[in-house]
Scaffold this motif. Sequence first.
Motif, PDB file in Angstrom:
ATOM      1  N   ASN A 184      -7.578 -11.339  -5.616  1.00 29.32           N
ATOM      2  CA  ASN A 184      -6.257 -10.737  -5.393  1.00 29.32           C
ATOM      3  C   ASN A 184      -6.124  -9.521  -6.301  1.00 29.32           C
ATOM      4  O   ASN A 184      -5.552  -9.594  -7.391  1.00 29.32           O
ATOM      5  CB  ASN A 184      -5.154 -11.755  -5.668  1.00 29.32           C
ATOM      6  N   ILE A 185      -6.698  -8.434  -5.847  1.00 28.14           N
ATOM      7  CA  ILE A 185      -6.842  -7.236  -6.684  1.00 28.14           C
ATOM      8  C   ILE A 185      -5.996  -6.099  -6.118  1.00 28.14           C
ATOM      9  O   ILE A 185      -6.079  -5.767  -4.928  1.00 28.14           O
ATOM     10  CB  ILE A 185      -8.325  -6.795  -6.752  1.00 28.14           C
ATOM     11  N   ALA A 186      -5.193  -5.492  -6.995  1.00 28.92           N
ATOM     12  CA  ALA A 186      -4.416  -4.300  -6.626  1.00 28.92           C
ATOM     13  C   ALA A 186      -5.065  -3.070  -7.240  1.00 28.92           C
ATOM     14  O   ALA A 186      -5.748  -3.157  -8.266  1.00 28.92           O
ATOM     15  CB  ALA A 186      -2.975  -4.441  -7.120  1.00 28.92           C
ATOM     16  N   VAL A 187      -4.846  -1.938  -6.600  1.00 30.41           N
ATOM     17  CA  VAL A 187      -5.383  -0.665  -7.088  1.00 30.41           C
ATOM     18  C   VAL A 187      -4.245   0.340  -7.151  1.00 30.41           C
ATOM     19  O   VAL A 187      -3.566   0.572  -6.140  1.00 30.41           O
ATOM     20  CB  VAL A 187      -6.506  -0.133  -6.175  1.00 30.41           C
ATOM     21  N   VAL A 188      -4.027   0.912  -8.333  1.00 29.63           N
ATOM     22  CA  VAL A 188      -3.020   1.968  -8.492  1.00 29.63           C
ATOM     23  C   VAL A 188      -3.785   3.259  -8.760  1.00 29.63           C
ATOM     24  O   VAL A 188      -4.384   3.428  -9.826  1.00 29.63           O
ATOM     25  CB  VAL A 188      -2.043   1.669  -9.644  1.00 29.63           C
ATOM     26  N   THR A 189      -3.804   4.141  -7.781  1.00 30.58           N
ATOM     27  CA  THR A 189      -4.583   5.374  -7.895  1.00 30.58           C
ATOM     28  C   THR A 189      -3.705   6.526  -8.355  1.00 30.58           C
ATOM     29  O   THR A 189      -2.480   6.401  -8.460  1.00 30.58           O
ATOM     30  CB  THR A 189      -5.212   5.753  -6.548  1.00 30.58           C
ATOM     31  N   GLY A 190      -4.352   7.651  -8.583  1.00 24.36           N
ATOM     32  CA  GLY A 190      -3.613   8.880  -8.822  1.00 24.36           C
ATOM     33  C   GLY A 190      -3.065   9.404  -7.509  1.00 24.36           C
ATOM     34  O   GLY A 190      -3.203   8.776  -6.455  1.00 24.36           O
ATOM     35  N   PRO A 191      -2.423  10.569  -7.542  1.00 23.78           N
ATOM     36  CA  PRO A 191      -1.823  11.140  -6.337  1.00 23.78           C
ATOM     37  C   PRO A 191      -2.856  11.351  -5.229  1.00 23.78           C
ATOM     38  O   PRO A 191      -4.024  11.647  -5.485  1.00 23.78           O
ATOM     39  CB  PRO A 191      -1.262  12.484  -6.822  1.00 23.78           C
ATOM     40  N   ALA A 192      -2.428  11.191  -3.981  1.00 29.50           N
ATOM     41  CA  ALA A 192      -3.324  11.355  -2.838  1.00 29.50           C
ATOM     42  C   ALA A 192      -3.810  12.788  -2.686  1.00 29.50           C
ATOM     43  O   ALA A 192      -4.790  13.036  -1.972  1.00 29.50           O
ATOM     44  CB  ALA A 192      -2.607  10.900  -1.563  1.00 29.50           C
ATOM     45  N   PHE A 193      -3.142  13.761  -3.356  1.00 25.29           N
ATOM     46  CA  PHE A 193      -3.584  15.152  -3.225  1.00 25.29           C
ATOM     47  C   PHE A 193      -4.675  15.522  -4.238  1.00 25.29           C
ATOM     48  O   PHE A 193      -5.044  16.685  -4.357  1.00 25.29           O
ATOM     49  CB  PHE A 193      -2.406  16.133  -3.339  1.00 25.29           C
ATOM     50  N   THR A 194      -5.194  14.511  -4.980  1.00 27.65           N
ATOM     51  CA  THR A 194      -6.229  14.793  -5.970  1.00 27.65           C
ATOM     52  C   THR A 194      -7.561  14.216  -5.535  1.00 27.65           C
ATOM     53  O   THR A 194      -7.625  13.124  -4.955  1.00 27.65           O
ATOM     54  CB  THR A 194      -5.866  14.198  -7.340  1.00 27.65           C
TER      55      THR A 194
END
Length: 341
Positions: A184-194
């Motif tokens: 049960n892993i979540a991913v918080v990425t940087g902005p989609a424009f990067t």
Amino acid sequence: MEQALPAAIVTLKDVAAASGVSISTASRALDERTTSRSAAAAHVRKIAEELGYRRNSFASSLRRGETRTLGVLVPRLSDTVMALMFEELEKAASSRGYFAMVATSGDDPVDERRAAETLLDRNVDGLILATARLDDELPRLLRERRVAHALVLRTDGISPSALGDDEVGGYLATRHLIDLGHRNIAVVTGPAFTSTGTARLAGARKALHEAGIQPREEWLIAAGYGIENGYTAGETLLAGTPQSRPTAIFAANDNIAMGVMAAAHRHGVSIPDHLALVGYNDTPLSARLPTPLTSVHVPLDQIAATAIDLIVNPGTEPLIRRAMPTLIPRQSSGTPQRTGT
């Protein structure tokens, strides 16, 4: 009272005469670009130092049609990674006989263009762009104007670029959590424009796919790179019941991870007992937090040296160079899970 006369300016001719060599020989011995190790050159440099000679590198560079300065454009220096990156760029430039000057642009393309023009108005020999937008038009404009430039910590896939392999880094971070038994892993990425945000997410998806894990789309959150963005994402992910929460989060930079830590504390979620957490960039603070943060280390010194070389040695291949990241395990990711939950 008698006023002291200003000291006489020591010229290259004076150094040559005192050293017993020609002016051209003295000039070559004192040229910082081609520092000779011969005994004669060492003798000239010793005499120059004793006489107090100061070479006018700026004037020499202008005669060669260059200023030996490079402009570095960053969104902001309050960002730890950007500040560390500029320090490494400055050191790498200095070791090659260049001076690096920085300008900040925020995230607005108009402000970025204005800052770039300000640096170019100062006759820099090239620009290094640490600004992040994939839809940024500035690299294309610089290519059209044949302005020497390199992108750092990101790429548009065309201009010379020096960066970490963000897809590999995202894979390493997520694979680490999978290997610890989390599904049960979540991913918080940087902005989609990067490019960094999209590549780190791609690496995470690859690791999940290999493990046969279908990620919940609501657990894949695109955020900014600030601590407050991580806190907001953490609030979203951790606000429900324990059964509805992820047991592990990959945060695509250390600031996001620290924001998640703050949200976890507010919700009484213990790290790593109830939540495993991995960050990215391995900033100096990550190892010194109350719960030291597992993070992906990116070799900023290697990336900086590559970016400088892409400008001062144009035409060398490949134009896009990726440095390999390394996972640094610490307390925040915990120990292997006894079950598959």
